[in-house]
Design a protein around this motif. Sequence first.
Motif, PDB file in Angstrom:
ATOM      1  N   VAL A  62       0.831  -1.202   0.000  1.00  0.00           N
ATOM      2  CA  VAL A  62       0.000   0.000   0.000  1.00  0.00           C
ATOM      3  C   VAL A  62       0.866   1.253   0.000  1.00  0.00           C
ATOM      4  O   VAL A  62       0.750   2.104  -0.881  1.00  0.00           O
ATOM      5  CB  VAL A  62      -0.957   0.025   1.218  1.00  0.00           C
ATOM      6  N   GLN A  73      -3.806   0.639  -8.038  1.00  0.00           N
ATOM      7  CA  GLN A  73      -5.058  -0.105  -8.167  1.00  0.00           C
ATOM      8  C   GLN A  73      -6.081   0.701  -8.974  1.00  0.00           C
ATOM      9  O   GLN A  73      -6.743   0.168  -9.869  1.00  0.00           O
ATOM     10  CB  GLN A  73      -5.620  -0.428  -6.780  1.00  0.00           C
ATOM     11  N   PHE A  87      -3.317  -7.210  -1.590  1.00  0.00           N
ATOM     12  CA  PHE A  87      -2.519  -6.202  -0.907  1.00  0.00           C
ATOM     13  C   PHE A  87      -1.781  -6.836   0.260  1.00  0.00           C
ATOM     14  O   PHE A  87      -2.328  -7.685   0.970  1.00  0.00           O
ATOM     15  CB  PHE A  87      -3.403  -5.063  -0.385  1.00  0.00           C
ATOM     16  N   SER A  89       0.530  -5.340   3.487  1.00  0.00           N
ATOM     17  CA  SER A  89       0.970  -4.104   4.117  1.00  0.00           C
ATOM     18  C   SER A  89       1.235  -4.296   5.598  1.00  0.00           C
ATOM     19  O   SER A  89       0.528  -5.032   6.279  1.00  0.00           O
ATOM     20  CB  SER A  89      -0.084  -3.012   3.937  1.00  0.00           C
ATOM     21  N   GLU A  97      -7.310  -0.045   4.067  1.00  0.00           N
ATOM     22  CA  GLU A  97      -7.760  -1.412   3.808  1.00  0.00           C
ATOM     23  C   GLU A  97      -9.184  -1.414   3.249  1.00  0.00           C
ATOM     24  O   GLU A  97      -9.476  -2.104   2.266  1.00  0.00           O
ATOM     25  CB  GLU A  97      -7.697  -2.243   5.091  1.00  0.00           C
ATOM     26  N   ALA A 100      -9.166  -0.227  -0.376  1.00  0.00           N
ATOM     27  CA  ALA A 100      -8.636  -1.253  -1.279  1.00  0.00           C
ATOM     28  C   ALA A 100      -9.685  -2.320  -1.558  1.00  0.00           C
ATOM     29  O   ALA A 100      -9.895  -2.721  -2.715  1.00  0.00           O
ATOM     30  CB  ALA A 100      -7.376  -1.882  -0.673  1.00  0.00           C
ATOM     31  N   LEU A 101     -10.362  -2.785  -0.526  1.00  0.00           N
ATOM     32  CA  LEU A 101     -11.359  -3.840  -0.693  1.00  0.00           C
ATOM     33  C   LEU A 101     -12.595  -3.323  -1.438  1.00  0.00           C
ATOM     34  O   LEU A 101     -13.136  -4.014  -2.300  1.00  0.00           O
ATOM     35  CB  LEU A 101     -11.740  -4.423   0.670  1.00  0.00           C
ATOM     36  N   ALA A 105     -10.097  -5.174  -4.437  1.00  0.00           N
ATOM     37  CA  ALA A 105      -8.965  -6.037  -4.091  1.00  0.00           C
ATOM     38  C   ALA A 105      -9.479  -7.430  -3.729  1.00  0.00           C
ATOM     39  O   ALA A 105     -10.522  -7.579  -3.088  1.00  0.00           O
ATOM     40  CB  ALA A 105      -8.178  -5.460  -2.919  1.00  0.00           C
ATOM     41  N   CYS A 107      -7.921  -9.525  -1.794  1.00  0.00           N
ATOM     42  CA  CYS A 107      -7.551  -9.866  -0.429  1.00  0.00           C
ATOM     43  C   CYS A 107      -6.660  -8.762   0.132  1.00  0.00           C
ATOM     44  O   CYS A 107      -5.986  -8.067  -0.625  1.00  0.00           O
ATOM     45  CB  CYS A 107      -6.802 -11.201  -0.440  1.00  0.00           C
ATOM     46  N   PHE A 108      -6.652  -8.605   1.442  1.00  0.00           N
ATOM     47  CA  PHE A 108      -5.783  -7.636   2.110  1.00  0.00           C
ATOM     48  C   PHE A 108      -5.114  -8.355   3.272  1.00  0.00           C
ATOM     49  O   PHE A 108      -5.793  -8.751   4.215  1.00  0.00           O
ATOM     50  CB  PHE A 108      -6.597  -6.441   2.609  1.00  0.00           C
ATOM     51  N   ARG A 110      -1.937  -8.550   6.206  1.00  0.00           N
ATOM     52  CA  ARG A 110      -1.033  -7.739   7.021  1.00  0.00           C
ATOM     53  C   ARG A 110       0.313  -8.428   7.146  1.00  0.00           C
ATOM     54  O   ARG A 110       0.381  -9.623   7.434  1.00  0.00           O
ATOM     55  CB  ARG A 110      -1.626  -7.525   8.412  1.00  0.00           C
TER      56      ARG A 110
END
Length: 134
Positions: A62, A73, A87, A89, A97, A100-101, A105, A107-108, A110
């Motif tokens: 990110v 994105q 992603f 991050s 987050e 992005a979703l 996205a 999936c995100f 960590r």
Amino acid sequence: MDAKNKAPTGPLVSIVDDDVSVRRSTRRLLRCCGLRVEAFSSAEEFLQSGRVAETACLLLDVRMPGMDGLELQRRLGETHRPIPIIFLSARASEEEERRALRAGAACFLRKPVSKEALLNAIRTVLKIPVNYQC
């Protein structure tokens, strides 16, 4: 060339992360698992690489200098050939987050992310088996 040293074929997974150690370790892991992988140090480098059209899955940080992952994105979404994005991050906010979703996205995750979580996300996006014994 024997099968062990054969270059991976199949869908391309591209990694865009400004952290060199993350790029190297993730690239090494995915190659070991039999995936075809390219790694880029910035969003701009990825866009100029000539690999965008063949990328089947994008692992994207990110927060990066220059163009960040959310901007990349957005730009990819405007091309009408969106790439599934996972992603990764360590420092993203909950709002980043959510953005992005909401923007699509896949999936995100960590950082630090487990090998299993990363491979599961990639397997889901690519809809192919992934070797977990790497």
